[in-house]
Design a protein around this motif. Sequence first.
Motif, PDB file in Angstrom:
ATOM      1  N   PHE A   1       0.779  -1.242   0.000  1.00  0.00           N
ATOM      2  CA  PHE A   1       0.000   0.000   0.000  1.00  0.00           C
ATOM      3  C   PHE A   1       0.815   1.299   0.000  1.00  0.00           C
ATOM      4  O   PHE A   1       0.620   2.149  -0.872  1.00  0.00           O
ATOM      5  N   PRO A   2       1.708   1.484   0.956  1.00  0.00           N
ATOM      6  CA  PRO A   2       2.444   2.748   0.969  1.00  0.00           C
ATOM      7  C   PRO A   2       3.220   2.972  -0.322  1.00  0.00           C
ATOM      8  O   PRO A   2       3.375   4.103  -0.767  1.00  0.00           O
TER       9      PRO A   2
ATOM     10  N   VAL B   1       0.851   4.493  -2.673  1.00  0.00           N
ATOM     11  CA  VAL B   1       0.631   5.900  -2.326  1.00  0.00           C
ATOM     12  C   VAL B   1       1.806   6.744  -2.831  1.00  0.00           C
ATOM     13  O   VAL B   1       1.639   7.814  -3.420  1.00  0.00           O
ATOM     14  N   ARG B   2       2.998   6.192  -2.615  1.00  0.00           N
ATOM     15  CA  ARG B   2       4.202   6.900  -3.045  1.00  0.00           C
ATOM     16  C   ARG B   2       4.208   7.046  -4.564  1.00  0.00           C
ATOM     17  O   ARG B   2       4.567   8.089  -5.110  1.00  0.00           O
TER      18      ARG B   2
ATOM     19  N   VAL C   1       1.582   7.239  -6.529  1.00  0.00           N
ATOM     20  CA  VAL C   1       0.608   8.258  -6.917  1.00  0.00           C
ATOM     21  C   VAL C   1       1.160   9.655  -6.644  1.00  0.00           C
ATOM     22  O   VAL C   1       1.150  10.516  -7.519  1.00  0.00           O
ATOM     23  N   THR C   2       1.662   9.870  -5.421  1.00  0.00           N
ATOM     24  CA  THR C   2       2.128  11.216  -5.082  1.00  0.00           C
ATOM     25  C   THR C   2       3.431  11.575  -5.804  1.00  0.00           C
ATOM     26  O   THR C   2       3.593  12.682  -6.294  1.00  0.00           O
TER      27      THR C   2
ATOM     28  N   MET D   1      -5.830  -0.918  -5.707  1.00  0.00           N
ATOM     29  CA  MET D   1      -5.838  -0.834  -4.246  1.00  0.00           C
ATOM     30  C   MET D   1      -7.081  -1.477  -3.657  1.00  0.00           C
ATOM     31  O   MET D   1      -7.011  -2.189  -2.642  1.00  0.00           O
TER      32      MET D   1
ATOM     33  N   LEU E   1       4.624   6.976   6.566  1.00  0.00           N
ATOM     34  CA  LEU E   1       3.695   5.845   6.505  1.00  0.00           C
ATOM     35  C   LEU E   1       4.376   4.551   6.954  1.00  0.00           C
ATOM     36  O   LEU E   1       3.777   3.720   7.634  1.00  0.00           O
TER      37      LEU E   1
END
Length: 578
Positions: free
Chosen positions: A36-37, A40-41, A43-44, A66, A284
């Motif tokens: 997951f993280p 997120v990384r 995407v950002t 996800m 995270l």
Amino acid sequence: MHFPIKHFVSYYRPYLKQLSFVLMYAFMSTALALIFPLLVRHVTGDVLSGDLTDAQDQVLQVGLLMIGLAVLQQIFSFLLDYKGHMLGARMERDLRNDLFEHVQRLSFSYFDKVKTGELMSRIGNDLYSISEVYHHGIEDLILFGLRFIGAVTVLLVINARLTLVIVAFLPFMAVFTYFCNKQMNKTFMDNKKKMAEIHTQVEDSLSGVREVQSFNNEALEVNKFRRQNEHFLNSRKETYKVETALYNGVEGFIRFITIAVVLYGATLIIGETLNLADLLAFMLYIDFLVAPIRRMLVFSAMMQDAFTGFQRFSELMHTQSDIKSPNKHVELKALEGSISFKQVGFTYPHSDQSVFKELTLDIRPGEYVALVGASGAGKSTISKLIPRFYDVTQGSVTLDEHDVRHLSLPFVREQIGIVQQDVYLFSGSIKDNIRYGKPEATEEEVIEAARKANAHNFILALPSGYDSEVGQRGVRLSGGQKQRISIARVFLKNPPILILDEATSSLDNESEYIVKESMETLAKGRTTLVIAHRLSTIKNAQRIIVLENGRIVEEGTHESLIENAGPYYSLYNQQFKL
Ligand SMILES: Nc1ncnc2c1ncn2[C@@H]1O[C@H](COP(=O)(O)OP(=O)(O)OP(=O)(O)O)[C@@H](O)[C@H]1O
Ligand SMILES: [Mg+2]
């Protein structure tokens, strides 16, 4: 006591398959969580930082991925929780079964020493936390070990220096936790002892509640209980001291780690060796590092609780009965029924006063012998040495000329029917209690046995007849009724050797007479040893033995002993002058 790790682990053995499944679920749900993280990384850092024209599509794709992963993770996590807990619960059941089975076989001398409440506490309470630990222990090791290693690896790749800042804290935390846990083990051990004392007190006071009330001693018992309960409270106080110190200590460490990461991370960003997306990922992942530590924290209390429980369990499991069946025993089909005491010396374990020194006694097969003597002379003790409730300390007791210690223990017990001085009935119906002598007996056999013991009529007069409940220890029956039930039980067992300790003392004159008659019928063709205070019941005995302070002082038939005008004569006169 050293923790018996081998013994602890051995309980996994029957469940290796279930365990491997549980571990697989743990592995899967962790692996999925670790991704997951990174997403997120992604995407950002990648999607949102460059050209935003097709960013929406990419966000949507990542979003779907996800959701898919989240559903899968939840499924594995459900399986893990459910199957894992069941695994632990099954193992706890096994432990409890083993312990009960073991305790059932411990000898009389053990029960002379250890209180029932203590054993209840050990079998009931001590094992409460064990299932959690069996389940979580190994699985959390994998779950959080994996998370931890996974997180450290990812972080090292993102930024090694920042990672090392975090890792530097860990040895200190480990040492701190280790010492707290050691202390906690001690306090938990003490908790359990104090809890066992409470159980003992409750068991004692409640079993004796009728005595308590007849002496107006409720307040006395309440005070005793309060004292034990207070001791337990103090013991808990010690536990909470250590527990809260550990918990708050580690939380403090965690806070410092977060501060260090923010400060050092900010410095790195200013120095342009780290970007914001990386710091976000770091924050995270900190959770992945900290969660295992937090979890271990909550868990360590439970673990210590379980470990001390297991230590006490293991200790009891290693307590051996001092009365054991010999490894190689003399094989016999049935006994003819001769009983001999050869130069027997006997002292009760945990006592320093000998009951017998060089006691010699021979009973022929089929003989009907009565044993009389003052209270404390050793009559009941003789009856306990024959079925090996205790072993002699000198000389030997033989059955058909075989030392009882050379015969198999179940065989010896099967060949002897004993009605003990203090009759014990189990809570349940009258029928069940009679059937205790022969669990496979038919209804007719039960009734027949009750008839012989002169119990049939009073049983029929009860509202539910043979199905009437007797209450705990048979409290709903009179003393004489209880005795007749226990005689019926032995009638049903039908052994070649019969021992009746005071079997007729609490019967009224009429039923005493009838029981005496049926006893004499039953005695035919068997060796019978009757211990009686009421000399009228044993007038017909072939031989009466008079015991005084553990020695035989006189023997013979009723007539010859009366003629002798010795100790029996005075006992007899005492009774009939009253
Ligand atoms: N479990 C025990 N542990 C230690 N000593 C015991 C135990 N049971 C009995 N004794 C002691 O052994 C001696 C003989 O006791 P026993 O019960 O054989 O007497 P008894 O002849 O049956 O007396 P009674 O007629 O009152 O039943 C007594 O001094 C008693 O205190
Ligand atoms: Mg006795």
